[in-house]
Design a protein around this motif. Structure first.
Motif, PDB file in Angstrom:
ATOM      1  N   ILE A  98     -28.171   1.864  -2.654  1.00 12.21           N
ATOM      2  CA  ILE A  98     -27.968   2.445  -3.980  1.00 12.21           C
ATOM      3  C   ILE A  98     -27.994   1.333  -5.027  1.00 12.21           C
ATOM      4  CG2 ILE A  98     -26.332   3.700  -5.448  1.00 12.21           C
ATOM      5  CD1 ILE A  98     -25.452   5.236  -2.967  1.00 12.21           C
ATOM      6  N   ASP A  99     -28.754   1.581  -6.117  1.00 11.83           N
ATOM      7  CA  ASP A  99     -28.898   0.576  -7.171  1.00 11.83           C
ATOM      8  C   ASP A  99     -27.936   0.799  -8.331  1.00 11.83           C
ATOM      9  OD1 ASP A  99     -30.871  -0.826  -5.873  1.00 11.83           O
ATOM     10  OD2 ASP A  99     -32.491   0.392  -6.711  1.00 11.83           O
ATOM     11  N   HIS A 100     -27.408   1.979  -8.482  1.00 10.29           N
ATOM     12  CA  HIS A 100     -26.502   2.277  -9.590  1.00 10.29           C
ATOM     13  C   HIS A 100     -25.166   1.571  -9.348  1.00 10.29           C
ATOM     14  CE1 HIS A 100     -23.889   4.704 -12.208  1.00 10.29           C
ATOM     15  NE2 HIS A 100     -24.997   4.861 -12.932  1.00 10.29           N
ATOM     16  N   SER A 101     -24.606   0.935 -10.374  1.00 17.06           N
ATOM     17  CA  SER A 101     -23.398   0.122 -10.184  1.00 17.06           C
ATOM     18  C   SER A 101     -22.183   0.952  -9.761  1.00 17.06           C
ATOM     19  CB  SER A 101     -23.076  -0.670 -11.451  1.00 17.06           C
ATOM     20  OG  SER A 101     -22.856   0.219 -12.534  1.00 17.06           O
ATOM     21  N   GLY A 103     -22.363   4.171  -8.451  1.00 14.43           N
ATOM     22  CA  GLY A 103     -22.729   4.854  -7.214  1.00 14.43           C
ATOM     23  C   GLY A 103     -22.699   3.934  -6.015  1.00 14.43           C
ATOM     24  N   LYS A 104     -23.007   2.655  -6.229  1.00 17.28           N
ATOM     25  CA  LYS A 104     -23.026   1.661  -5.145  1.00 17.28           C
ATOM     26  C   LYS A 104     -21.639   1.501  -4.532  1.00 17.28           C
ATOM     27  CE  LYS A 104     -24.771  -2.962  -4.281  1.00 17.28           C
ATOM     28  NZ  LYS A 104     -26.154  -2.878  -3.908  1.00 17.28           N
ATOM     29  N   ILE A 105     -20.595   1.710  -5.338  1.00 10.63           N
ATOM     30  CA  ILE A 105     -19.219   1.587  -4.862  1.00 10.63           C
ATOM     31  C   ILE A 105     -18.657   2.957  -4.448  1.00 10.63           C
ATOM     32  CG2 ILE A 105     -16.866   0.880  -5.488  1.00 10.63           C
ATOM     33  CD1 ILE A 105     -18.833  -1.453  -5.289  1.00 10.63           C
ATOM     34  N   ALA A 106     -18.904   3.993  -5.260  1.00  8.62           N
ATOM     35  CA  ALA A 106     -18.287   5.306  -5.039  1.00  8.62           C
ATOM     36  C   ALA A 106     -18.792   5.994  -3.767  1.00  8.62           C
ATOM     37  CB  ALA A 106     -18.532   6.206  -6.247  1.00  8.62           C
ATOM     38  N   ALA A 107     -20.099   6.044  -3.561  1.00  9.67           N
ATOM     39  CA  ALA A 107     -20.655   6.766  -2.406  1.00  9.67           C
ATOM     40  C   ALA A 107     -20.170   6.177  -1.075  1.00  9.67           C
ATOM     41  CB  ALA A 107     -22.175   6.798  -2.481  1.00  9.67           C
ATOM     42  N   PRO A 108     -20.259   4.859  -0.881  1.00  6.97           N
ATOM     43  CA  PRO A 108     -19.751   4.318   0.389  1.00  6.97           C
ATOM     44  C   PRO A 108     -18.242   4.528   0.578  1.00  6.97           C
ATOM     45  CG  PRO A 108     -21.171   2.719  -0.659  1.00  6.97           C
ATOM     46  CD  PRO A 108     -20.960   3.834  -1.637  1.00  6.97           C
ATOM     47  N   LEU A 109     -17.479   4.479  -0.524  1.00  5.11           N
ATOM     48  CA  LEU A 109     -16.037   4.699  -0.406  1.00  5.11           C
ATOM     49  C   LEU A 109     -15.725   6.141  -0.002  1.00  5.11           C
ATOM     50  CD1 LEU A 109     -14.450   2.646  -3.325  1.00  5.11           C
ATOM     51  CD2 LEU A 109     -14.342   2.206  -0.871  1.00  5.11           C
TER      52      LEU A 109
END
Length: 176
Positions: A98-101, A103-109
């Motif tokens: 994921i390239d969105h700053s 989304g890069k943190i939220a989706a994996p969490l």
């Protein structure tokens, strides 16, 4: 309410003439003499096995019609740990793709949180065992907490078969 009727949260179950409750096992941990007055109980009368579940449902079988009884242990398995492992791998893949700053943190969490939930749920909720009463045409399955109720369930099954044996030896047949 009629003397020959049990009242379980307003759900009346008629008793047969001369029938009385011999034993009750409830999933709420109350004293077995009073647990038939609450939901989700298994009753043994002198003539029937009655299962009362939530949502005002009930099943009953005559003692003489019961062919077999099975106590099924809970099957926990390791699938929760496998899916938690998949969530860790998936969260790493999502983080790298994921390239969105945000989304890069939220989706994996979120995915990692689901894996943690699976492990915590597996550790806290150990599953439920069941006792299954089989007749020729149906079955009664009642789930119970194995740690708390297994002794009472075994006692109920033993009493059931004692009552079944007594009813076979006391029958009178007309001579032919």
């Amino acid at each position: 309410m009629n003397a020959n009727e049990l009242d379980v949260d307003g759900f009346g179950i008629g008793l047969i003439e001369g029938e009385h409750v011999d034993m009750a096992v409830g999933s709420n941990g109350e004293d077995s003499r009073r647990s038939w007055r609450t939901r989700d109980v298994l009753l043994l009368t002198n003539r029937r096995v009655i299962q009362i579940g939530g949502g005002h449902s009930a099943k009953a079988a005559l003692i003489g019609d019961i062919e077999s009884v099975e106590i099924v242990p809970s099957r926990e398995g390791y699938s929760a740990f496998a899916w938690a492992g998949v969530s860790v791998v998936l969260s790493l893949v999502l983080y790298s793709m994921i390239d969105h700053s945000l989304g890069k943190i939220a989706a994996p969490l979120i995915v990692l949180g689901m894996g943690i939930y699976l492990i915590v749920n597996r550790m806290i909720d150990s599953g439920q065992s069941a006792v299954v009463f089989r007749t020729a045409g149906s079955e009664i399955e009642w789930h119970f907490d194995a740690k708390r109720d297994v002794g009472e369930v075994r006692q109920l099954v033993n009493r059931l078969f004692c009552a079944k044996l007594e009813s076979k030896t006391t029958r009178w047949f007309a001579p032919r």
